[in-house]
Design a protein around this motif. Structure first.
Motif, PDB file in Angstrom:
ATOM      1  N   GLU A 100      53.649 -28.654 -21.950  1.00 29.99           N
ATOM      2  CA  GLU A 100      53.340 -29.504 -23.103  1.00 29.99           C
ATOM      3  C   GLU A 100      53.608 -30.983 -22.789  1.00 29.99           C
ATOM      4  O   GLU A 100      52.838 -31.860 -23.197  1.00 29.99           O
ATOM      5  N   GLU A 101      54.694 -31.252 -22.065  1.00 30.45           N
ATOM      6  CA  GLU A 101      54.986 -32.635 -21.668  1.00 30.45           C
ATOM      7  C   GLU A 101      53.909 -33.165 -20.722  1.00 30.45           C
ATOM      8  O   GLU A 101      53.493 -34.319 -20.832  1.00 30.45           O
ATOM      9  N   ALA A 102      53.452 -32.325 -19.806  1.00 26.05           N
ATOM     10  CA  ALA A 102      52.394 -32.730 -18.870  1.00 26.05           C
ATOM     11  C   ALA A 102      51.097 -33.010 -19.619  1.00 26.05           C
ATOM     12  O   ALA A 102      50.393 -33.983 -19.310  1.00 26.05           O
ATOM     13  N   ILE A 103      50.786 -32.183 -20.599  1.00 22.10           N
ATOM     14  CA  ILE A 103      49.569 -32.383 -21.394  1.00 22.10           C
ATOM     15  C   ILE A 103      49.664 -33.682 -22.191  1.00 22.10           C
ATOM     16  O   ILE A 103      48.714 -34.468 -22.213  1.00 22.10           O
ATOM     17  N   THR A 104      50.785 -33.919 -22.823  1.00 24.12           N
ATOM     18  CA  THR A 104      50.978 -35.154 -23.596  1.00 24.12           C
ATOM     19  C   THR A 104      50.838 -36.378 -22.703  1.00 24.12           C
ATOM     20  O   THR A 104      50.146 -37.337 -23.049  1.00 24.12           O
ATOM     21  N   PHE A 105      51.479 -36.324 -21.545  1.00 19.41           N
ATOM     22  CA  PHE A 105      51.399 -37.440 -20.593  1.00 19.41           C
ATOM     23  C   PHE A 105      49.955 -37.658 -20.136  1.00 19.41           C
ATOM     24  O   PHE A 105      49.474 -38.792 -20.088  1.00 19.41           O
ATOM     25  N   ASN A 106      49.266 -36.572 -19.823  1.00 22.61           N
ATOM     26  CA  ASN A 106      47.871 -36.660 -19.377  1.00 22.61           C
ATOM     27  C   ASN A 106      46.969 -37.218 -20.473  1.00 22.61           C
ATOM     28  O   ASN A 106      46.104 -38.076 -20.204  1.00 22.61           O
ATOM     29  N   GLU A 107      47.159 -36.761 -21.698  1.00 22.31           N
ATOM     30  CA  GLU A 107      46.347 -37.264 -22.810  1.00 22.31           C
ATOM     31  C   GLU A 107      46.577 -38.752 -23.033  1.00 22.31           C
ATOM     32  O   GLU A 107      45.634 -39.498 -23.302  1.00 22.31           O
ATOM     33  N   PHE A 132      47.421 -25.065 -14.950  1.00 21.87           N
ATOM     34  CA  PHE A 132      48.745 -25.627 -14.689  1.00 21.87           C
ATOM     35  C   PHE A 132      49.615 -24.707 -13.824  1.00 21.87           C
ATOM     36  O   PHE A 132      50.116 -25.117 -12.782  1.00 21.87           O
ATOM     37  N   ILE A 133      49.822 -23.473 -14.250  1.00 20.28           N
ATOM     38  CA  ILE A 133      50.706 -22.581 -13.490  1.00 20.28           C
ATOM     39  C   ILE A 133      50.116 -22.252 -12.115  1.00 20.28           C
ATOM     40  O   ILE A 133      50.833 -22.362 -11.111  1.00 20.28           O
ATOM     41  N   PRO A 134      48.832 -21.878 -12.004  1.00 22.67           N
ATOM     42  CA  PRO A 134      48.297 -21.649 -10.654  1.00 22.67           C
ATOM     43  C   PRO A 134      48.399 -22.891  -9.754  1.00 22.67           C
ATOM     44  O   PRO A 134      48.682 -22.770  -8.554  1.00 22.67           O
ATOM     45  N   MET A 135      48.198 -24.053 -10.339  1.00 23.29           N
ATOM     46  CA  MET A 135      48.303 -25.297  -9.567  1.00 23.29           C
ATOM     47  C   MET A 135      49.739 -25.514  -9.092  1.00 23.29           C
ATOM     48  O   MET A 135      49.967 -25.860  -7.924  1.00 23.29           O
ATOM     49  N   MET A 136      50.712 -25.286  -9.944  1.00 26.46           N
ATOM     50  CA  MET A 136      52.106 -25.464  -9.559  1.00 26.46           C
ATOM     51  C   MET A 136      52.522 -24.425  -8.510  1.00 26.46           C
ATOM     52  O   MET A 136      53.275 -24.739  -7.579  1.00 26.46           O
ATOM     53  N   LEU A 137      52.033 -23.201  -8.632  1.00 28.38           N
ATOM     54  CA  LEU A 137      52.350 -22.168  -7.644  1.00 28.38           C
ATOM     55  C   LEU A 137      51.751 -22.515  -6.283  1.00 28.38           C
ATOM     56  O   LEU A 137      52.417 -22.373  -5.247  1.00 28.38           O
ATOM     57  N   ALA A 138      50.523 -22.991  -6.287  1.00 27.07           N
ATOM     58  CA  ALA A 138      49.882 -23.395  -5.027  1.00 27.07           C
ATOM     59  C   ALA A 138      50.628 -24.568  -4.405  1.00 27.07           C
ATOM     60  O   ALA A 138      50.884 -24.591  -3.193  1.00 27.07           O
ATOM     61  N   PHE A 139      50.993 -25.531  -5.227  1.00 29.06           N
ATOM     62  CA  PHE A 139      51.732 -26.695  -4.733  1.00 29.06           C
ATOM     63  C   PHE A 139      53.068 -26.280  -4.116  1.00 29.06           C
ATOM     64  O   PHE A 139      53.426 -26.729  -3.032  1.00 29.06           O
ATOM     65  N   ASN A 140      53.800 -25.408  -4.804  1.00 31.57           N
ATOM     66  CA  ASN A 140      55.099 -24.964  -4.287  1.00 31.57           C
ATOM     67  C   ASN A 140      54.952 -24.140  -3.015  1.00 31.57           C
ATOM     68  O   ASN A 140      55.760 -24.269  -2.095  1.00 31.57           O
TER      69      ASN A 140
END
Length: 162
Positions: A100-107, A132-140
């Motif tokens: 939710e924080e990432a979405i708010t920041f992006n908006e 979001f979650i698949p992207m974070m998993l790939a990044f990690n």
């Protein structure tokens, strides 16, 4: 418990447990953001643990060459990468406020640019929720594999006898 008697898989599991504990302490106890300065602490622990595992292997196998040292380090950091990805999935599932924080920041960023309509912003938010979650998993995954490879190659080259 003598760490020298542990195989590489158990060393990786122990290091993973230490990394997960460090991440949880940083996030919940010290209220550090999950992608902020706590990452430096976690990487320090990761690199230190990996180097310790390689050093202990070299102490037992004094004539180990690059291939053997790299193989040992590889087994350790692959286990760590696996457990950290599983941890990340659980962590982000149980902490939806991060999304939710990432979405708010992006908006806010998109609104500041001023070149998107509200339906476009809403569509962007919907896509961000999906990836979001698949992207974070790939990044990690990439982060731990690359850092583990780099540290293992350098340490193996430095400590190898051949």
């Amino acid at each position: 418990m003598n760490l020298r008697n542990l195989n590489s898989t158990k060393k990786g599991m122990l290091l993973s447990l230490l990394l997960i504990s460090t991440a949880l302490i940083c996030f919940y106890l010290f209220k550090m953001p999950d992608n902020g300065s706590s990452q430096y602490i976690i990487f320090f622990v990761f690199i230190s643990g990996l180097l310790l595992g390689l050093f202990q292997f070299r102490q037992v196998h004094m004539e180990a060459g690059f291939k053997q040292l790299f193989g040992e380090g590889f087994k350790i950091f692959v286990v760590v990468a696996f457990f950290m990805v599983v941890y990340s999935w659980i962590f982000y599932k149980y902490n939806p406020q991060i999304l939710e924080e990432a979405i708010t920041f992006n908006e806010q960023l998109i609104i500041k640019q001023g070149n998107k309509t509200m339906p476009e912003i809403e569509d962007n938010t919907k896509k961000l929720r999906q990836i979001f979650i698949p992207m974070m998993l790939a990044f990690n995954t990439i982060k731990y594999l690359l850092m583990g490879t780099l540290v293992t190659v350098v340490a193996s080259g430095f400590w190898s006898k051949k």
